[in-house]
Design a protein around this motif. Structure first.
Motif, short mmCIF file in Angstrom:
data_model
loop_
_atom_site.label_atom_id
_atom_site.label_comp_id
_atom_site.label_asym_id
_atom_site.label_seq_id
_atom_site.Cartn_x
_atom_site.Cartn_y
_atom_site.Cartn_z
N HIS A 20 0.81 -1.23 0.00
CA HIS A 20 0.00 0.00 0.00
C HIS A 20 0.85 1.27 0.00
O HIS A 20 0.53 2.22 -0.76
CB HIS A 20 -0.97 -0.02 1.18
CG HIS A 20 -2.04 -1.06 1.04
ND1 HIS A 20 -3.02 -1.00 0.08
CD2 HIS A 20 -2.26 -2.22 1.73
CE1 HIS A 20 -3.81 -2.05 0.18
NE2 HIS A 20 -3.38 -2.81 1.17
N PRO A 21 1.93 1.35 0.78
CA PRO A 21 2.75 2.57 0.71
C PRO A 21 3.35 2.79 -0.68
O PRO A 21 3.35 3.92 -1.19
CB PRO A 21 3.83 2.32 1.76
CG PRO A 21 3.20 1.39 2.74
CD PRO A 21 2.35 0.48 1.91
N ARG A 22 3.88 1.71 -1.29
CA ARG A 22 4.49 1.91 -2.61
C ARG A 22 3.43 2.23 -3.66
O ARG A 22 3.64 3.12 -4.50
CB ARG A 22 5.29 0.68 -3.05
CG ARG A 22 6.09 0.97 -4.35
CD ARG A 22 6.87 -0.23 -4.85
NE ARG A 22 7.83 -0.71 -3.86
CZ ARG A 22 8.62 -1.76 -4.05
NH1 ARG A 22 8.54 -2.45 -5.19
NH2 ARG A 22 9.46 -2.14 -3.11
N MET A 23 2.29 1.55 -3.62
CA MET A 23 1.24 1.86 -4.59
C MET A 23 0.76 3.29 -4.42
O MET A 23 0.44 3.97 -5.41
CB MET A 23 0.08 0.88 -4.44
CG MET A 23 0.29 -0.47 -5.09
SD MET A 23 0.68 -0.39 -6.87
CE MET A 23 -0.69 0.55 -7.51
N GLY A 24 0.71 3.77 -3.18
CA GLY A 24 0.31 5.15 -2.96
C GLY A 24 1.27 6.12 -3.63
O GLY A 24 0.84 7.12 -4.24
N GLU A 25 2.56 5.84 -3.53
CA GLU A 25 3.56 6.69 -4.17
C GLU A 25 3.49 6.59 -5.69
O GLU A 25 3.63 7.60 -6.39
CB GLU A 25 4.96 6.29 -3.68
CG GLU A 25 5.24 6.67 -2.24
CD GLU A 25 5.29 8.17 -2.06
OE1 GLU A 25 6.16 8.82 -2.66
OE2 GLU A 25 4.43 8.71 -1.32
N ILE A 26 3.28 5.40 -6.19
CA ILE A 26 3.16 5.23 -7.65
C ILE A 26 1.96 6.02 -8.16
O ILE A 26 2.04 6.72 -9.18
CB ILE A 26 3.04 3.74 -8.01
CG1 ILE A 26 4.40 3.04 -7.82
CG2 ILE A 26 2.54 3.55 -9.44
CD1 ILE A 26 4.36 1.54 -8.00
N LYS A 27 0.84 5.92 -7.46
CA LYS A 27 -0.38 6.61 -7.91
C LYS A 27 -0.23 8.13 -7.86
O LYS A 27 -0.73 8.84 -8.74
CB LYS A 27 -1.56 6.18 -7.05
CG LYS A 27 -2.01 4.75 -7.31
CD LYS A 27 -3.14 4.35 -6.37
CE LYS A 27 -3.58 2.92 -6.61
NZ LYS A 27 -4.65 2.50 -5.67
N SER A 28 0.46 8.62 -6.83
CA SER A 28 0.55 10.07 -6.67
C SER A 28 1.69 10.70 -7.45
O SER A 28 1.57 11.82 -7.95
CB SER A 28 0.68 10.43 -5.18
OG SER A 28 1.90 9.92 -4.65
N ARG A 29 2.81 9.97 -7.59
CA ARG A 29 4.01 10.56 -8.20
C ARG A 29 4.25 10.09 -9.64
O ARG A 29 4.59 10.91 -10.51
CB ARG A 29 5.25 10.22 -7.37
CG ARG A 29 5.28 10.82 -5.98
CD ARG A 29 6.60 10.49 -5.32
NE ARG A 29 7.73 11.04 -6.08
CZ ARG A 29 8.25 12.25 -5.85
NH1 ARG A 29 7.77 13.02 -4.89
NH2 ARG A 29 9.27 12.68 -6.58
N ILE A 30 4.10 8.79 -9.88
CA ILE A 30 4.50 8.22 -11.16
C ILE A 30 3.37 8.20 -12.18
O ILE A 30 3.55 8.58 -13.35
CB ILE A 30 5.04 6.79 -10.98
CG1 ILE A 30 6.14 6.75 -9.91
CG2 ILE A 30 5.57 6.25 -12.32
CD1 ILE A 30 7.35 7.57 -10.24
N ARG A 31 2.20 7.78 -11.74
CA ARG A 31 1.10 7.62 -12.69
C ARG A 31 0.73 8.91 -13.41
O ARG A 31 0.51 8.89 -14.64
CB ARG A 31 -0.13 7.03 -11.97
CG ARG A 31 -1.23 6.62 -12.92
CD ARG A 31 -2.34 5.90 -12.18
NE ARG A 31 -1.89 4.58 -11.70
CZ ARG A 31 -2.61 3.81 -10.90
NH1 ARG A 31 -3.80 4.22 -10.47
NH2 ARG A 31 -2.15 2.64 -10.52
N PRO A 32 0.66 10.07 -12.75
CA PRO A 32 0.35 11.29 -13.50
C PRO A 32 1.37 11.59 -14.59
O PRO A 32 1.01 12.11 -15.67
CB PRO A 32 0.35 12.37 -12.42
CG PRO A 32 0.04 11.64 -11.15
CD PRO A 32 0.73 10.32 -11.29
N LYS A 33 2.63 11.27 -14.35
CA LYS A 33 3.65 11.52 -15.37
C LYS A 33 3.52 10.54 -16.53
O LYS A 33 3.72 10.91 -17.69
CB LYS A 33 5.04 11.44 -14.74
CG LYS A 33 5.28 12.54 -13.72
CD LYS A 33 6.71 12.57 -13.22
CE LYS A 33 6.92 13.75 -12.26
NZ LYS A 33 8.32 13.91 -11.84
#
Length: 210
Positions: A20-33
């Motif tokens: 959950h912590p890593r997916m949260g970071e992926i969703k907030s930081r990586i996915r928009p890019k």
């Protein structure tokens, strides 16, 4: 819209422990890019392939325990998904960004594509082998390529079709990897140029789907 370029902190997302912590970071930081990159690249991919192209950002919906070690935006000819077709991909992981062409395990007709590649390898193979930086990856998630195409003999390059049909999970993955240290300094334009240069080179393989 988010900038379509990754920085050093983005690559460190893959150091975060726990699903959950890593997916949260992926969703907030990586996915928009990745979404911004998809929007930017679709017209160029369409021109390179000579047909409609649609972007698909990974959702990792099947994962519930193990956090992903990479994530990506894929480009294919279908609005509903990309896995049943040849597709291009920009994938980001801890140590690199990869610009890839893939025929994956879920392709609609792997044997037909493999036969088309075997017929065409004599003409396309020498062209691909001359392109600096292109390589064969054993698996779509591998950060390190198995071997540069320049080091593959023509018969071995043609024989990659066997990797696709030998097992149920067979796949062909060709492309290039750029180390995170270098990619973190790139501009959006450099990402776009690197992606489209790679995709244009590999577009004849994409068109073999028909």
């Amino acid at each position: 819209m988010a900038a379509a370029a990754f920085n050093t902190s983005d690559f460190r997302v893959f150091d975060v422990k726990g699903f959950h912590p890593r997916m949260g970071e992926i969703k907030s930081r990586i996915r928009p890019k990745l979404e911004a990159m998809g929007h930017s690249l679709v017209p160029g991919v369409s021109r390179a392939t000579g047909g409609p192209a649609f972007s698909h950002v990974a959702r990792h919906a099947r994962r519930t325990v193990n956090p992903p070690d990479d994530t990506w935006v894929a480009f294919g000819p279908d609005t509903r998904g990309y896995k049943k077709h040849c597709h291009f991909k920009v994938a980001v992981s801890r140590h690199c960004v990869r610009f890839l062409f893939e025929v994956g395990p879920e392709h609609d007709d792997k044997r037909r594509w493999a036969a088309a590649w075997t017929r065409s390898a004599g003409k396309l193979g020498p062209v691909l082998r001359r392109v600096r930086g292109l390589a064969w990856f054993e698996n779509e998630h591998d950060e390190e390529p198995a071997v540069p195409l320049t080091d593959l003999a023509p018969d071995r390059l043609a024989g990659l079709a066997d990797e696709l049909v030998r097992t149920r999970d067979g796949q062909i993955v060709l492309g290039r990897a750029v180390a995170a240290e270098e990619a973190a300094r790139w501009t959006e334009a450099q990402y776009r140029n690197a992606a489209l240069e790679t995709f244009r080179t590999l577009a004849p393989l994409y068109r073999l789907r028909s």
